[in-house]
Scaffold this motif. Structure first.
Motif, PDB file in Angstrom:
ATOM      1  N   ARG A  88       0.830  -1.210   0.000  1.00 56.26           N
ATOM      2  CA  ARG A  88       0.000   0.000   0.000  1.00 56.26           C
ATOM      3  C   ARG A  88       0.865   1.262   0.000  1.00 56.26           C
ATOM      4  O   ARG A  88       2.060   1.206   0.222  1.00 56.26           O
ATOM      5  CB  ARG A  88      -0.876   0.054   1.260  1.00 56.26           C
ATOM      6  CG  ARG A  88      -1.665  -1.167   1.626  1.00 56.26           C
ATOM      7  CD  ARG A  88      -2.948  -1.333   0.872  1.00 56.26           C
ATOM      8  NE  ARG A  88      -3.794  -0.170   0.886  1.00 56.26           N
ATOM      9  CZ  ARG A  88      -4.985  -0.105   1.425  1.00 56.26           C
ATOM     10  NH1 ARG A  88      -5.494  -1.155   2.016  1.00 56.26           N
ATOM     11  NH2 ARG A  88      -5.706   0.992   1.350  1.00 56.26           N
ATOM     12  N   ASP A  89       0.204   2.396  -0.179  1.00 52.00           N
ATOM     13  CA  ASP A  89       0.835   3.693   0.022  1.00 52.00           C
ATOM     14  C   ASP A  89       0.667   4.002   1.506  1.00 52.00           C
ATOM     15  O   ASP A  89      -0.435   4.258   1.986  1.00 52.00           O
ATOM     16  CB  ASP A  89       0.167   4.762  -0.841  1.00 52.00           C
ATOM     17  CG  ASP A  89       0.785   6.141  -0.669  1.00 52.00           C
ATOM     18  OD1 ASP A  89       1.729   6.288   0.143  1.00 52.00           O
ATOM     19  OD2 ASP A  89       0.329   7.077  -1.350  1.00 52.00           O
ATOM     20  N   ALA A  90       1.762   3.969   2.249  1.00 48.51           N
ATOM     21  CA  ALA A  90       1.727   4.147   3.699  1.00 48.51           C
ATOM     22  C   ALA A  90       1.821   5.612   4.118  1.00 48.51           C
ATOM     23  O   ALA A  90       1.762   5.922   5.307  1.00 48.51           O
ATOM     24  CB  ALA A  90       2.877   3.367   4.336  1.00 48.51           C
ATOM     25  N   SER A  91       1.950   6.527   3.184  1.00 48.85           N
ATOM     26  CA  SER A  91       2.216   7.936   3.488  1.00 48.85           C
ATOM     27  C   SER A  91       1.229   8.541   4.482  1.00 48.85           C
ATOM     28  O   SER A  91       1.628   9.148   5.479  1.00 48.85           O
ATOM     29  CB  SER A  91       2.197   8.770   2.207  1.00 48.85           C
ATOM     30  OG  SER A  91       3.126   8.281   1.283  1.00 48.85           O
ATOM     31  N   ARG A  92      -0.043   8.392   4.233  1.00 48.51           N
ATOM     32  CA  ARG A  92      -1.056   9.015   5.096  1.00 48.51           C
ATOM     33  C   ARG A  92      -1.010   8.410   6.506  1.00 48.51           C
ATOM     34  O   ARG A  92      -1.085   9.125   7.500  1.00 48.51           O
ATOM     35  CB  ARG A  92      -2.446   8.865   4.497  1.00 48.51           C
ATOM     36  CG  ARG A  92      -3.549   9.501   5.342  1.00 48.51           C
ATOM     37  CD  ARG A  92      -4.869   9.560   4.603  1.00 48.51           C
ATOM     38  NE  ARG A  92      -4.776  10.407   3.422  1.00 48.51           N
ATOM     39  CZ  ARG A  92      -4.909  11.734   3.452  1.00 48.51           C
ATOM     40  NH1 ARG A  92      -5.151  12.360   4.576  1.00 48.51           N
ATOM     41  NH2 ARG A  92      -4.812  12.427   2.331  1.00 48.51           N
ATOM     42  N   GLY A  93      -0.901   7.109   6.596  1.00 44.31           N
ATOM     43  CA  GLY A  93      -0.840   6.466   7.910  1.00 44.31           C
ATOM     44  C   GLY A  93       0.375   6.897   8.703  1.00 44.31           C
ATOM     45  O   GLY A  93       0.291   7.141   9.909  1.00 44.31           O
ATOM     46  N   PHE A  97       0.231   9.135  12.063  1.00 43.98           N
ATOM     47  CA  PHE A  97       0.512   8.167  13.126  1.00 43.98           C
ATOM     48  C   PHE A  97      -0.682   7.260  13.369  1.00 43.98           C
ATOM     49  O   PHE A  97      -1.019   6.944  14.508  1.00 43.98           O
ATOM     50  CB  PHE A  97       0.909   8.864  14.434  1.00 43.98           C
ATOM     51  CG  PHE A  97       2.081   9.771  14.295  1.00 43.98           C
ATOM     52  CD1 PHE A  97       3.362   9.262  14.159  1.00 43.98           C
ATOM     53  CD2 PHE A  97       1.901  11.142  14.279  1.00 43.98           C
ATOM     54  CE1 PHE A  97       4.444  10.113  14.022  1.00 43.98           C
ATOM     55  CE2 PHE A  97       2.978  11.997  14.134  1.00 43.98           C
ATOM     56  CZ  PHE A  97       4.255  11.479  14.003  1.00 43.98           C
ATOM     57  N   CYS A  98      -1.334   6.849  12.278  1.00 44.34           N
ATOM     58  CA  CYS A  98      -2.540   6.037  12.388  1.00 44.34           C
ATOM     59  C   CYS A  98      -2.318   4.681  11.717  1.00 44.34           C
ATOM     60  O   CYS A  98      -1.945   4.612  10.547  1.00 44.34           O
ATOM     61  CB  CYS A  98      -3.719   6.763  11.740  1.00 44.34           C
ATOM     62  SG  CYS A  98      -5.262   5.880  11.941  1.00 44.34           S
ATOM     63  N   LEU A  99      -2.540   3.615  12.475  1.00 47.11           N
ATOM     64  CA  LEU A  99      -2.394   2.265  11.943  1.00 47.11           C
ATOM     65  C   LEU A  99      -3.741   1.643  11.606  1.00 47.11           C
ATOM     66  O   LEU A  99      -3.855   0.441  11.438  1.00 47.11           O
ATOM     67  CB  LEU A  99      -1.664   1.368  12.958  1.00 47.11           C
ATOM     68  CG  LEU A  99      -0.232   1.761  13.268  1.00 47.11           C
ATOM     69  CD1 LEU A  99       0.328   0.876  14.369  1.00 47.11           C
ATOM     70  CD2 LEU A  99       0.630   1.685  12.028  1.00 47.11           C
ATOM     71  N   ASP A 100      -4.754   2.467  11.485  1.00 51.11           N
ATOM     72  CA  ASP A 100      -6.101   2.018  11.173  1.00 51.11           C
ATOM     73  C   ASP A 100      -6.275   1.958   9.657  1.00 51.11           C
ATOM     74  O   ASP A 100      -5.825   2.851   8.935  1.00 51.11           O
ATOM     75  CB  ASP A 100      -7.106   2.988  11.779  1.00 51.11           C
ATOM     76  CG  ASP A 100      -8.522   2.466  11.744  1.00 51.11           C
ATOM     77  OD1 ASP A 100      -8.711   1.243  11.572  1.00 51.11           O
ATOM     78  OD2 ASP A 100      -9.444   3.287  11.887  1.00 51.11           O
ATOM     79  N   LYS A 101      -6.922   0.917   9.160  1.00 55.94           N
ATOM     80  CA  LYS A 101      -7.129   0.775   7.718  1.00 55.94           C
ATOM     81  C   LYS A 101      -7.853   1.987   7.116  1.00 55.94           C
ATOM     82  O   LYS A 101      -7.630   2.331   5.964  1.00 55.94           O
ATOM     83  CB  LYS A 101      -7.913  -0.506   7.427  1.00 55.94           C
ATOM     84  CG  LYS A 101      -7.977  -0.834   5.962  1.00 55.94           C
ATOM     85  CD  LYS A 101      -8.504  -2.235   5.737  1.00 55.94           C
ATOM     86  CE  LYS A 101      -8.589  -2.485   4.252  1.00 55.94           C
ATOM     87  NZ  LYS A 101      -7.793  -3.583   3.807  1.00 55.94           N
ATOM     88  N   ASP A 102      -8.664   2.671   7.904  1.00 56.95           N
ATOM     89  CA  ASP A 102      -9.374   3.852   7.413  1.00 56.95           C
ATOM     90  C   ASP A 102      -8.425   4.990   7.061  1.00 56.95           C
ATOM     91  O   ASP A 102      -8.795   5.909   6.336  1.00 56.95           O
ATOM     92  CB  ASP A 102     -10.392   4.343   8.446  1.00 56.95           C
ATOM     93  CG  ASP A 102     -11.520   3.338   8.667  1.00 56.95           C
ATOM     94  OD1 ASP A 102     -11.753   2.505   7.757  1.00 56.95           O
ATOM     95  OD2 ASP A 102     -12.146   3.382   9.736  1.00 56.95           O
ATOM     96  N   ALA A 103      -7.203   4.948   7.589  1.00 59.61           N
ATOM     97  CA  ALA A 103      -6.233   6.004   7.301  1.00 59.61           C
ATOM     98  C   ALA A 103      -5.625   5.835   5.907  1.00 59.61           C
ATOM     99  O   ALA A 103      -4.977   6.752   5.404  1.00 59.61           O
ATOM    100  CB  ALA A 103      -5.125   5.997   8.346  1.00 59.61           C
TER     101      ALA A 103
END
Length: 162
Positions: A88-93, A97-103
């Motif tokens: 995935r693109d992990a940039s937003r998470g 600092f969010c490990l939630d799939k919604d991030a």
């Protein structure tokens, strides 16, 4: 202050965590058995194939750059604490600092709604990944054509990282 403390703890965990713990050496050995990936660019759909479940190689994108984090499978693999970022693109998470799939977004995320502090965090994460993992290509925007990489460019960049 809490966010900075969490960021520092996470970075220490990434830096030192792979050196200890049960199975760490075995996972590193499996990752080392995979040949270096040739440089190429990825659409989001192509990136999703490299989630550690469908394919033993694990890739993730940060700030438009794709990294091979297979040697960190303890963290980024399907059972790892940061497995949500695999393929995935992990940039937003990472920025929030969010490990939630919604991030995470299922479509291309231009990050334009992030504030200056969050964008600086993304750039810092990008630098951390550049230091630790192999850069394997770019994350393509919708409609963008992939670059043509030569073997010479690929070899030069891998040599520079070592």
């Amino acid at each position: 202050l809490l966010a900075l403390a969490l960021l520092a703890a996470y970075r220490l965990y990434l830096r030192w965590g792979m050196r200890s713990g049960p199975g760490g050496a075995a996972r590193q050995g499996e990752a080392a058995a995979l040949p270096r990936m040739k440089r190429r660019d990825f659409s989001l759909e192509q990136l999703r194939e490299f989630d550690g479940a469908r394919n033993p190689r694990i890739l993730l994108a940060v700030n438009g750059k794709v990294f091979d984090v297979t040697k960190g499978s303890k963290f980024y693999g399907p059972e790892g604490p940061y497995g949500i970022f695999a393929g995935r693109d992990a940039s937003r998470g990472l920025a929030t600092f969010c490990l939630d799939k919604d991030a995470l977004r299922d479509e291309y995320d231009d990050l334009s709604d992030l504030n200056a502090v969050q964008m600086e965090s993304v750039r810092e994460w990008e630098m951390q990944f550049k230091e630790k993992y192999d850069y394997v290509g770019r994350l393509l925007k919708p409609g963008e054509e992939p670059s043509e990489y030569t073997d010479e460019e690929d070899t030069k960049d891998h040599t520079k990282q070592e």
